[in-house]
Design a protein around this motif. Structure first.
Motif: not given
Length: 120
Positions: A8-19, A62-72, A97-98
């Motif tokens: 991802x890029x910093x502050x990018x929105x992304x979705x995760x879909x789970x049953x 789920x809709x998440x916003x990525x933080x700043x540069x980092x990984x985890x 990975x951001x």
């Protein structure tokens, strides 16, 4: 899926879909084991099943916003929050990975720990 990598890029929105099937008493939530400051949850929506069958599963989005540069690791757990043990029925882990941050972390680096509570 455990170990799926998301870049991802910093502050990018992304979705995760789970049953999910709330009629069982289970719900997906973000685990306290998630690396802090990695992502923040913007929203969680349940979409019912496309079937008329009783007990059919739907999807948690789920809709998440990525933080700043980092990984985890972003860890989501499917638990019954009303149970004392709250042992997850299922786990979904994603390597985040951001801004091209390295993963796994360089040798000798200790990832920060979190005491955040599981969100629902």
């Amino acid at each position: 899926e455990i170990g799926t990598e998301i870049e991802l890029s910093a502050n990018e929105l992304f979705e995760i879909h789970l049953e999910s099937n709330p009629t069982t008493g289970y719900a997906w939530g973000m685990s306290a084991m998630t690396t802090p400051d990695l992502v923040s949850m913007a929203s969680k929506t349940y979409v019912g099943p496309d079937s008329d069958l009783v007990g059919a599963a739907g999807t948690d989005i789920f809709v998440f916003t990525a933080g700043g540069r980092g990984s985890g690791v972003l860890r989501l757990e499917y638990v019954r929050s009303f149970e004392d043990s709250a042992i997850p029925e299922r786990v979904a882990e994603f390597i985040i990975r951001i801004e091209g941050a390295e993963w796994p972390l360089p040798h000798g680096t200790v990832p920060p720990t979190s005491t955040a509570e599981v969100s629902e």
